[in-house]
Design an enzyme around this catalytic site. Structure first.
Site, PDB file in Angstrom:
ATOM      1  N   LYS A 207       2.557  -2.862 -11.225  1.00 20.03           N
ATOM      2  CA  LYS A 207       1.146  -3.444 -11.237  1.00 20.03           C
ATOM      3  C   LYS A 207       0.252  -2.696 -10.440  1.00 20.03           C
ATOM      4  CE  LYS A 207      -1.282  -5.864  -8.902  1.00 20.03           C
ATOM      5  NZ  LYS A 207      -2.598  -5.080  -9.173  1.00 20.03           N
ATOM      6  N   THR A 262      -1.603  -6.493   4.766  1.00 21.41           N
ATOM      7  CA  THR A 262      -0.420  -7.404   5.356  1.00 21.41           C
ATOM      8  C   THR A 262      -0.627  -8.569   4.575  1.00 21.41           C
ATOM      9  OG1 THR A 262      -0.520  -5.934   7.312  1.00 21.41           O
ATOM     10  CG2 THR A 262       0.455  -8.189   7.476  1.00 21.41           C
ATOM     11  N   GLU A 288       5.251  -2.000   2.655  1.00 19.75           N
ATOM     12  CA  GLU A 288       4.437  -1.055   3.836  1.00 19.75           C
ATOM     13  C   GLU A 288       3.134  -1.687   3.716  1.00 19.75           C
ATOM     14  OE1 GLU A 288       6.667   0.239   5.519  1.00 19.75           O
ATOM     15  OE2 GLU A 288       8.385   0.282   4.151  1.00 19.75           O
ATOM     16  N   CYS A 322      -3.743   4.177   5.614  1.00 17.90           N
ATOM     17  CA  CYS A 322      -3.299   3.227   6.520  1.00 17.90           C
ATOM     18  C   CYS A 322      -2.894   3.822   7.847  1.00 17.90           C
ATOM     19  CB  CYS A 322      -1.890   2.747   5.886  1.00 17.90           C
ATOM     20  SG  CYS A 322      -0.897   4.190   5.346  1.00 17.90           S
TER      21      CYS A 322
HETATM   22  P1  NAD Z   1      -4.242  -4.662  -1.092  1.00 17.12           P
HETATM   23  O1  NAD Z   1      -3.499  -5.278  -0.339  1.00 17.12           O
HETATM   24  O2  NAD Z   1      -5.818  -4.997  -1.300  1.00 17.12           O
HETATM   25  O3  NAD Z   1      -3.790  -4.397  -2.603  1.00 17.12           O
HETATM   26  C1  NAD Z   1      -2.313  -3.791  -2.680  1.00 17.12           C
HETATM   27  C2  NAD Z   1      -1.966  -4.202  -4.198  1.00 17.12           C
HETATM   28  O4  NAD Z   1      -1.606  -5.680  -4.151  1.00 17.12           O
HETATM   29  C3  NAD Z   1      -2.794  -3.893  -5.466  1.00 17.12           C
HETATM   30  O5  NAD Z   1      -2.073  -3.590  -6.586  1.00 17.12           O
HETATM   31  C4  NAD Z   1      -3.565  -5.037  -5.721  1.00 17.12           C
HETATM   32  O6  NAD Z   1      -4.065  -5.575  -6.962  1.00 17.12           O
HETATM   33  C5  NAD Z   1      -2.416  -6.412  -5.102  1.00 17.12           C
HETATM   34  N1  NAD Z   1      -2.931  -7.592  -4.823  1.00 17.12           N
HETATM   35  C6  NAD Z   1      -4.211  -7.775  -4.262  1.00 17.12           C
HETATM   36  N2  NAD Z   1      -4.274  -9.195  -4.156  1.00 17.12           N
HETATM   37  C7  NAD Z   1      -2.945  -9.859  -4.614  1.00 17.12           C
HETATM   38  C8  NAD Z   1      -2.432 -10.954  -4.519  1.00 17.12           C
HETATM   39  N3  NAD Z   1      -3.337 -12.079  -4.184  1.00 17.12           N
HETATM   40  N4  NAD Z   1      -1.257 -11.181  -5.212  1.00 17.12           N
HETATM   41  C9  NAD Z   1      -0.710 -10.006  -5.658  1.00 17.12           C
HETATM   42  N5  NAD Z   1      -1.060  -9.013  -5.588  1.00 17.12           N
HETATM   43  C10 NAD Z   1      -2.110  -8.702  -5.110  1.00 17.12           C
HETATM   44  O7  NAD Z   1      -4.522  -3.212  -0.521  1.00 17.12           O
HETATM   45  P2  NAD Z   1      -5.268  -1.938  -0.800  1.00 17.12           P
HETATM   46  O8  NAD Z   1      -6.810  -2.286  -0.724  1.00 17.12           O
HETATM   47  O9  NAD Z   1      -5.065  -1.482  -2.266  1.00 17.12           O
HETATM   48  O10 NAD Z   1      -4.530  -0.765   0.100  1.00 17.12           O
HETATM   49  C11 NAD Z   1      -5.212  -0.925   1.495  1.00 17.12           C
HETATM   50  C12 NAD Z   1      -4.172  -1.517   2.010  1.00 17.12           C
HETATM   51  O11 NAD Z   1      -2.799  -0.706   2.091  1.00 17.12           O
HETATM   52  C13 NAD Z   1      -4.363  -1.170   3.637  1.00 17.12           C
HETATM   53  O12 NAD Z   1      -4.058  -2.473   4.345  1.00 17.12           O
HETATM   54  C14 NAD Z   1      -3.277  -0.209   4.136  1.00 17.12           C
HETATM   55  O13 NAD Z   1      -3.273  -0.105   5.469  1.00 17.12           O
HETATM   56  C15 NAD Z   1      -2.329  -0.517   3.194  1.00 17.12           C
HETATM   57  N6  NAD Z   1      -1.360   0.724   3.014  1.00 17.12           N
HETATM   58  C16 NAD Z   1      -0.367   0.811   3.728  1.00 17.12           C
HETATM   59  C17 NAD Z   1       0.565   2.078   3.753  1.00 17.12           C
HETATM   60  C18 NAD Z   1       1.803   2.107   4.412  1.00 17.12           C
HETATM   61  O14 NAD Z   1       2.528   3.233   4.185  1.00 17.12           O
HETATM   62  N7  NAD Z   1       1.938   1.249   5.338  1.00 17.12           N
HETATM   63  C19 NAD Z   1      -0.054   3.021   2.940  1.00 17.12           C
HETATM   64  C20 NAD Z   1      -1.047   2.920   2.094  1.00 17.12           C
HETATM   65  C21 NAD Z   1      -1.889   1.841   2.277  1.00 17.12           C
END
Ligand code: NAD
Length: 535
Positions: A207, A262, A288, A322
């Site tokens: 997804k 998170t 992550e 991130c």
């Molecule tokens: P997000 O958590 O909004 O979305 C991540 C994924 O989860 C997407 O596919 C989204 O559609 C899905 N999602 C969102 N809400 C959901 C729910 N309620 N149930 C199930 N799935 C859901 O994150 P984002 O905005 O895409 O990315 C940014 C975040 O990712 C930041 O917090 C960043 O720090 C983190 N990040 C971490 C790393 C790492 O390696 N630690 C790397 C890249 C990004």
């Protein structure tokens, strides 16, 4: 297998007049001529029947790139059935045969597909050409190639076989399917989260994040062009909550490969826990997540290197990494000169449409991100903090937020603790003599522990900081910015609220996608139950 890929993909320069610059410009032009109709891909077939949601460029609302079909609950049922049907054969393929698919994809991406995927990442996620090149070309190629090497190394970990027997570890995939949920901010992570488990013999339901669907769908096409068999990876864009709740209620769910915020990982973990007794296997959970990454300057630091690291670390890709530098700690003795240099440099930063190669920054990803970041800036402006540079934002053409430098009055201000995920750098100025107390403050200010950097030339101060901050970051940098980890060189991941720290781009991550079987074969089995001591 002889293909031991050791080298990282070289980063192309895109200098004016270079062939790569011409070809990515042509790809940008071509892509903008057509609007994509992005389907679901299940069992190798494309499905267009679900609702289509429009997707436009973050930096230009008038450019509609695609319409993205949304998975329904019955599509998820079909995706689970396709992943299950493909499992037996794919799991039986040798590692060499599976690897060949991903190595072929890497070759295609290094060559004919490179500029198409770079252009898609630029348009869909508002990356400059350099940011796209290091992500959708180099990092993804590195994941595809180097994971093959890591998988080979992993298979070589075998038990000892004394005389009289043969002991073997059979690196089985998980029994069931893996659910890959990917973030918007790195095309390479979009590709790696489904591909790493698939390389180890798993079948996957992927997804993507809605705002990265444009580039992510091209990865799906690339994998098919490289010969990925139907059903091994099933691409299901759709409403996050309902897709996840359908996937996580399946008995055969066996692993989650997540990167994102998170709070979303917490929600997914909680749902898995709720469903736990219904699963056939205990699922692997790899996530992550967020960061609040620090840069700590010692009084012995050089202003030039520190300021360059802060500007690149905080503002490249609009701070949407991130690992982005988002809180800095600077000694009072360095601050006046550093402050002036940062203010002067920020005034020269160009931000705008990423098709103009002179830009250093594009737009933030969507309206939600724009409002969140603007909210942090407004709160800082209204309170005791000082906005030293930037602070403006405008969404008329796209979601643009100026690179913003804040000097905080309180070391525990919200912008020093919370992940903003935008181009905002907060600085706390400390008294030079309170170095020890400062290190404790850095460690205790935020719940995250993803990346961090220390700057200085006094080796004993650096040594002390590295020890004191040992658990404050999973990726720690000395005299370098906290962003830009390279696959195979700096395995990536953090602990505390930053995730499970399974180090993407290393054998440690691949270990989570196998469930080894130990086989003992005895050459001459015993014939009597009686032991010698019983005589
Ligand atoms: P997000 O958590 O909004 O979305 C991540 C994924 O989860 C997407 O596919 C989204 O559609 C899905 N999602 C969102 N809400 C959901 C729910 N309620 N149930 C199930 N799935 C859901 O994150 P984002 O905005 O895409 O990315 C940014 C975040 O990712 C930041 O917090 C960043 O720090 C983190 N990040 C971490 C790393 C790492 O390696 N630690 C790397 C890249 C990004």
């Amino acid at each position: 297998m002889n293909h031991l890929y050791q080298l990282n993909e070289p980063v192309l320069s895109y200098l004016p007049g270079s062939p790569e610059r011409g070809s990515v410009q042509a790809a940008l032009h071509d892509l903008k001529q057509q609007q994509l109709d992005i389907p679901l891909v299940i069992g190798g077939k494309r499905f267009y029947q679900g609702r289509g949601v429009p997707l436009s460029c973050p930096h230009d609302h008038t450019v509609q790139l695609a319409s993205v079909h949304q998975a329904t609950e019955s599509d998820i049922g079909s995706a689970i059935a396709a992943a299950t049907a493909a499992h037996t054969e794919w799991a039986a393929w040798s590692l060499e045969d599976r690897a060949a698919v991903f190595l072929r994809a890497a070759e295609l991406l290094s060559g004919p597909w490179r500029q198409k995927l770079n252009a898609a990442t630029m348009l869909g996620q508002s990356k400059t050409i350099h940011q796209a090149e290091i992500d959708s070309a180099c990092e993804l190629i590195d994941f595809l190639r180097l994971n093959v090497r890591f998988a080979q190394e992993l298979q070589q970990i075998q038990p000892s076989s004394p005389n009289g027997m043969r002991n073997t570890l059979d690196y089985r995939p998980l029994e069931g399917f893996v659910y890959a949920v990917t973030p918007f901010n790195f095309t390479a992570i979009g590709g790696n989260l489904p591909c790493a488990p698939a390389l180890m013999g798993n079948t996957v339901i992927w997804k993507p994040a809605f705002t990265a669907t444009y580039s992510n769908y091209m990865i799906m096409e690339l994998l098919q062009a490289a010969g990925l068999p139907p059903g091994v990876i099933n691409f299901v864009p759709g409403p996050s909550h309902s897709v996840s709740s359908a996937v996580l209620s399946a008995e055969s769910f066996s692993g989650l490969h997540f990167t994102g915020s998170t709070s979303v990982f917490d929600a997914l973990w909680t749902e898995v826990a709720r469903n736990l007794s219904g699963y056939r296997n205990y699922p692997r959970l790899v996530g992550e997540t967020g960061g609040k990454d620090f840069v700590v300057a010692h009084a012995s630091a050089e202003i030039e290197t520190l300021s360059t690291a802060l500007l690149r670390g905080a503002f490249e890709y609009q701070g949407q990494k991130c690992s982005a530098a988002s809180r800095a700690y600077v000694p009072a003795s360095l601050w006046p000169r550093l402050k002036q240099r940062l203010i002067d440099d920020i005034a020269t930063i160009k931000m705008g449409d990423i098709e103009d190669f002179g830009q250093f920054m594009g737009a933030v990803i969507d309206r939600k991100a724009y409002s969140r970041v603007a909210g942090y800036i407004d709160e800082a402006r209204a309170g005791a903090d000082t906005i030293l540079a930037g602070g403006g934002y405008c969404d008329t053409k796209g979601y643009f937020i100026e690179p913003t430098l804040i000097e905080v009055a309180d070391a525990k201000a919200r912008t020093m603790q919370e992940e903003i995920f935008g181009p905002v750098l907060s600085v706390f100025v400390y008294a030079d003599k309170s170095w020890e107390e400062l290190l404790t403050l850095v460690d205790e200010t935020s719940p995250y522990a993803l990346t961090g950097a220390i700057f200085g030339t006094d080796q004993s101060a650096l040594r002390r900081a590295a020890d004191r901050l040992r658990f404050s970051a999973g990726n720690f940098y000395i005299n370098d910015k906290p962003t830009g980890a390279v696959v195979g060189q700096q395995p990536f991941g953090g602990a505390r609220r930053s995730g499970t720290n399974d180090k993407a781009g290393s054998p440690l991550n691949l270990m989570r996608w196998v469930s080894p079987r130990t086989i003992k074969e005895t050459w001459v089995p015993a014939r009597e139950y009686v032991y010698s001591h019983m005589a």
